[in-house]
Design an enzyme around this catalytic site. Structure first.
Site, PDB file in Angstrom:
ATOM      1  CG  HIS A 246      -1.792  -1.140   1.426  1.00  0.00           C
ATOM      2  ND1 HIS A 246      -2.826  -1.439   0.583  1.00  0.00           N
ATOM      3  CD2 HIS A 246      -1.828  -2.096   2.389  1.00  0.00           C
ATOM      4  CE1 HIS A 246      -3.471  -2.523   1.010  1.00  0.00           C
ATOM      5  NE2 HIS A 246      -2.881  -2.937   2.103  1.00  0.00           N
TER       6      HIS A 246
HETATM    7  O1  RIB Z   1      -5.115   0.359   4.225  1.00  0.00           O
HETATM    8  C1  RIB Z   1      -3.712   0.398   4.191  1.00  0.00           C
HETATM    9  C2  RIB Z   1      -3.174   1.561   4.955  1.00  0.00           C
HETATM   10  O2  RIB Z   1      -3.521   1.448   6.331  1.00  0.00           O
HETATM   11  C3  RIB Z   1      -1.639   1.617   4.940  1.00  0.00           C
HETATM   12  O3  RIB Z   1      -1.214   2.956   5.018  1.00  0.00           O
HETATM   13  C4  RIB Z   1      -1.257   0.883   6.186  1.00  0.00           C
HETATM   14  O4  RIB Z   1       0.006   1.317   6.702  1.00  0.00           O
HETATM   15  C5  RIB Z   1      -2.351   1.296   7.126  1.00  0.00           C
HETATM   16  O5  RIB Z   1      -1.979   2.542   7.675  1.00  0.00           O
END
Ligand code: RIB
Ligand code: CA
Length: 310
Positions: A246
């Protein structure tokens, strides 16, 4: 060619760790500072994780500024909701926010608040500064509210958050960063600042698989700690066979936006009720939010590994 000036606003966080190492290693990026938010763990833990990682990476010159705990803290939610939220994030990121141990920090956070740093850095670098929030958007929204001029001063925002045409990952509607502070997210999305939105539409399935143990094969400190982290994640969560990139994709979007197919939308966020945290997107060629709708997954993973092995 002058470097790309960024502020990384982060809640480290396992995937944040990879994104931070990418930004530290890229010769094209000038990290003006890291601003910390609560989210994957408490603000105390996410701050300590950021300081520990900079110590481990021998990059103690990068300034760290403490921000806000993010809206979804004990005081603002029901006990049941907060307990469920905590067990979700502990499963993914562990009690302290990281599934890897790092040395104790040799540095302290700077004295001024993250929001004041964002404002001062935007004013000092008008038209050049890119904000890269990869956690809840609390600090960014607070900065815009405190100094509306940053809407003109900030060059762009590349954020990790949202799920426009796909389900969420905390509830069926909401992605984690938006779920934590939907009001802040709604204010940022409607600010008019140019946004590159890296949501679950492109990040969930761009992942390192359990069997891809050779994804990173160098022996640099960054590659070693990431291999340890991935090994621990897959051991601790036996039924998890992938690690979604992500936050790394969000840093990649700053360096290689051409690997992502963008579509302009107007985006708003539902801020209460069962769909709280849902990102609603309406295609609009004049919209200010470029939503990542598709990505070259294989090439993105190769590029991320290249940057991490610098
Ligand atoms: O949904 C993924 C996000 O949520 C990423 O930034 C992970 O680090 C959590 O913060
Ligand atoms: Ca994060």
């Amino acid at each position: 060619m002058s470097k790309i000036k960024i502020i990384l606003d982060t809640d480290p966080g396992n995937d944040d760790l990879l994104a931070i190492i990418m930004a530290l290693k890229s010769e094209l990026i000038d990290i003006r500072g890291m601003t910390i938010v609560g989210g994957n763990a408490s603000l105390e833990n996410t701050t300590n994780n950021a300081l520990s990682l900079l110590t481990y990476m021998n990059r103690v010159e990068v300034p760290v500024y403490i921000g806000d705990p993010s809206a979804l803290n004990e005081s603002s939610t029901s006990p049941e909701e907060f307990d469920e939220f905590k067990s979700h994030r502990i499963e993914i990121h562990g009690e302290t926010g990281l599934h890897v141990s790092l040395p104790s920090p040799s540095i302290e956070p700077r004295k001024i608040h993250a929001v004041d740093f964002i404002i001062s850095e935007a004013e000092a670098n008008k038209g050049e500064l890119i904000l890269v929030p990869i956690g809840p958007l609390t600090n960014i929204a607070m900065a815009i509210k405190k100094e509306p001029n940053i809407k003109d001063w900030v060059k762009r925002i590349h954020l990790m958050g949202g799920a426009v045409n796909v389900p969420g990952n905390v509830t069926e509607h909401a992605e984690f960063n938006i779920y934590c502070d939907p009001v802040a997210a709604n204010e940022v999305m409607s600010s008019g600042i140019g946004i590159k939105l890296c949501g679950l539409d492109i990040t969930r399935n761009t992942s390192v698989k359990r069997e891809e143990t050779d994804w990173l094969h160098g022996n640099s400190p960054g590659e070693k700690v990431i291999r340890q982290l991935l090994d621990t994640v897959f051991k601790k969560i036996p039924d998890r066979n992938y690690f979604s990139l992500h936050d790394p994709i969000t840093v990649l979007s700053v360096l290689h936006p051409e690997l992502i197919e963008w579509e302009l939308f107007d985006v708003s966020v539902i801020c209460n009720g069962p769909e709280s945290g849902k990102t609603l997107g309406t295609v609009n060629a004049g919209g200010s939010v470029a939503v990542g709708v598709n990505i070259d997954q294989d090439l993105a993973k190769i590029k991320i590994a290249e940057i991490l092995s610098n």
